[in-house]
Design a protein around this motif. Structure first.
Motif, short mmCIF file in Angstrom:
data_model
loop_
_atom_site.label_atom_id
_atom_site.label_comp_id
_atom_site.label_asym_id
_atom_site.label_seq_id
_atom_site.Cartn_x
_atom_site.Cartn_y
_atom_site.Cartn_z
N SER A 72 11.71 4.78 4.15
CA SER A 72 10.48 4.35 3.47
C SER A 72 10.61 2.94 2.93
O SER A 72 9.75 2.08 3.15
CB SER A 72 10.15 5.31 2.32
OG SER A 72 9.78 6.58 2.81
N ASN A 91 10.33 12.87 -6.57
CA ASN A 91 10.66 14.16 -5.95
C ASN A 91 12.16 14.30 -5.72
O ASN A 91 12.73 15.39 -5.87
CB ASN A 91 9.92 14.33 -4.62
CG ASN A 91 8.43 14.51 -4.81
OD1 ASN A 91 7.97 14.89 -5.90
ND2 ASN A 91 7.65 14.22 -3.79
N PRO A 149 3.32 3.07 -3.88
CA PRO A 149 3.08 4.24 -4.74
C PRO A 149 3.66 5.53 -4.14
O PRO A 149 4.22 6.36 -4.87
CB PRO A 149 1.55 4.30 -4.84
CG PRO A 149 1.12 2.89 -4.64
CD PRO A 149 2.07 2.33 -3.62
N HIS A 150 3.51 5.68 -2.83
CA HIS A 150 4.06 6.88 -2.16
C HIS A 150 5.59 6.87 -2.25
O HIS A 150 6.21 7.93 -2.45
CB HIS A 150 3.62 6.92 -0.71
CG HIS A 150 4.22 8.06 0.08
ND1 HIS A 150 3.95 9.38 -0.21
CD2 HIS A 150 5.09 8.06 1.12
CE1 HIS A 150 4.62 10.16 0.61
NE2 HIS A 150 5.33 9.39 1.43
N PHE A 151 6.20 5.70 -2.12
CA PHE A 151 7.65 5.60 -2.23
C PHE A 151 8.11 6.02 -3.63
O PHE A 151 9.13 6.71 -3.77
CB PHE A 151 8.09 4.16 -1.94
CG PHE A 151 9.56 3.92 -2.11
CD1 PHE A 151 10.49 4.56 -1.29
CD2 PHE A 151 10.02 3.08 -3.11
CE1 PHE A 151 11.86 4.35 -1.46
CE2 PHE A 151 11.39 2.86 -3.28
CZ PHE A 151 12.30 3.50 -2.45
N CYS A 152 7.37 5.61 -4.66
CA CYS A 152 7.70 6.01 -6.03
C CYS A 152 7.61 7.53 -6.18
O CYS A 152 8.44 8.14 -6.88
CB CYS A 152 6.77 5.33 -7.03
SG CYS A 152 7.03 3.55 -7.18
N THR A 153 6.62 8.13 -5.53
CA THR A 153 6.49 9.59 -5.57
C THR A 153 7.69 10.25 -4.90
O THR A 153 8.22 11.26 -5.37
CB THR A 153 5.20 10.03 -4.86
OG1 THR A 153 4.08 9.44 -5.53
CG2 THR A 153 5.05 11.55 -4.90
N GLN A 154 8.16 9.66 -3.80
CA GLN A 154 9.34 10.18 -3.11
C GLN A 154 10.57 10.12 -4.03
O GLN A 154 11.38 11.06 -4.05
CB GLN A 154 9.61 9.38 -1.84
CG GLN A 154 8.63 9.66 -0.70
CD GLN A 154 8.99 8.87 0.53
OE1 GLN A 154 9.08 7.65 0.50
NE2 GLN A 154 9.20 9.57 1.63
N GLU A 182 0.81 -1.23 0.00
CA GLU A 182 0.00 0.00 0.00
C GLU A 182 0.84 1.27 0.00
O GLU A 182 0.40 2.32 -0.50
CB GLU A 182 -0.94 0.01 1.20
CG GLU A 182 -0.23 -0.06 2.55
CD GLU A 182 -1.19 -0.04 3.73
OE1 GLU A 182 -0.72 0.02 4.88
OE2 GLU A 182 -2.41 -0.11 3.48
N ARG A 183 2.06 1.21 0.52
CA ARG A 183 2.89 2.42 0.57
C ARG A 183 3.88 2.55 -0.58
O ARG A 183 4.62 3.52 -0.67
CB ARG A 183 3.65 2.48 1.91
CG ARG A 183 2.75 2.71 3.12
CD ARG A 183 3.54 3.16 4.32
NE ARG A 183 4.55 2.22 4.73
CZ ARG A 183 4.32 1.12 5.47
NH1 ARG A 183 3.09 0.86 5.90
NH2 ARG A 183 5.30 0.31 5.81
#
Length: 272
Positions: free
Chosen positions: A189, A126, A118-123, A115-116
């Protein structure tokens, strides 16, 4: 040869020629394999055939194990069903690595399903774009301001020089480099994600412990028989007793399993 064809790498003719030469096939050899005339292949490769029949297209794709989408220029990926794959946005090299099993698909699925992730990919995005450490850099600006104020007190006779130096050192060591901050955040992360996945991953150590325990129980079961008198039949019976503690089975299954154990011992030379 048609000069336009020579530079049109998206044409069917160019792709057929490339695939044919990759297999070291002559035009005559390919024609024989897909049941057409050599002149048809020649005209196709020269770009003289503009309308390729469906049957010929399918036969060529089937022989070279590529997709018709690839031959038609709908996708740069050769593999079958590649059009659907290419819509995912994967590169040609990514798909090749997946198709050739150079990437552990089980691990990849576990990461993608977390679940996390996608957020890691965003990090990561960035980080590459330099947007990640803005907060840390703002913090460093405040520390720079504080350091400047502390340094201005160096010539003040009422200030304890030793304590002032400690305060300045503390401010300086509190600063975080841009890359250092980014990497630390990314590391935390991914480690959090990996720890979650590891909880659900088969534990090799548990398997080794279970195997050792099984050997110990079977050895204990045979301990009442003098070593020289232990037979393959004794070992097979002992193994069966251990297995049936874990997996109950009917008489027919038990008989088949026992025969298999005896057969395996003979094949691998594991005599008592």
């Amino acid at each position: 040869m048609n000069k336009d064809y020579e530079i049109d790498r998206d044409s069917i003719g160019y792709k057929v020629k490339t695939l044919r030469e990759r297999e070291d096939l002559s035009q005559k050899g390919l024609a024989k394999l897909i049941h057409v005339t050599p002149s048809q292949i020649s005209r196709l490769e020269r770009g003289e055939t503009t309308n390729v029949g469906t049957d010929l297209l399918v036969d060529i794709a089937r022989h070279f194990k590529v997709s018709t989408d690839y031959l038609l220029g709908l996708t740069p990926i050769e593999s079958q069903k590649s059009y659907d794959i290419s819509r995912l946005g994967l590169s040609t090299e990514s798909v090749k690595r997946l198709m050739t099993h150079k990437i552990d698909v089980d691990i990849l699925n576990r990461l993608l399903e977390h679940e996390r992730f996608p957020h890691f990919c965003t990090q990561i995005r960035n980080y590459f774009e330099g947007d990640m450490a803005g907060g840390y850099m703002s913090r460093n600006v405040l520390l720079d301001y504080g350091e400047e104020k502390l340094l201005s007190l160096k010539d003040n006779p009422d200030v304890n020089k030793g304590e002032l130096k400690k305060d300045i050192d503390l401010v300086q060591t509190s600063k975080i480099g841009e890359n250092e901050a980014d990497i630390e955040k990314l590391k935390n992360s991914i480690l959090s994600i990996l720890r979650d996945i590891k909880k659900e991953f088969p534990n090799k150590r548990d398997s080794e412990v279970a195997t050792a325990k099984a050997v110990q129980m079977i050895s204990s079961d045979l301990s009442g028989i003098p070593p020289r008198e232990v037979t393959e039949e004794n070992v097979a019976d002992s193994i069966m007793r251990y297995i049936e503690r874990v997996v109950p089975m009917d008489a027919k299954t038990r008989s088949r399993m026992r025969r298999f154990i005896l057969f395996a011992m003979k094949i691998f030379g594991k005599k008592p």
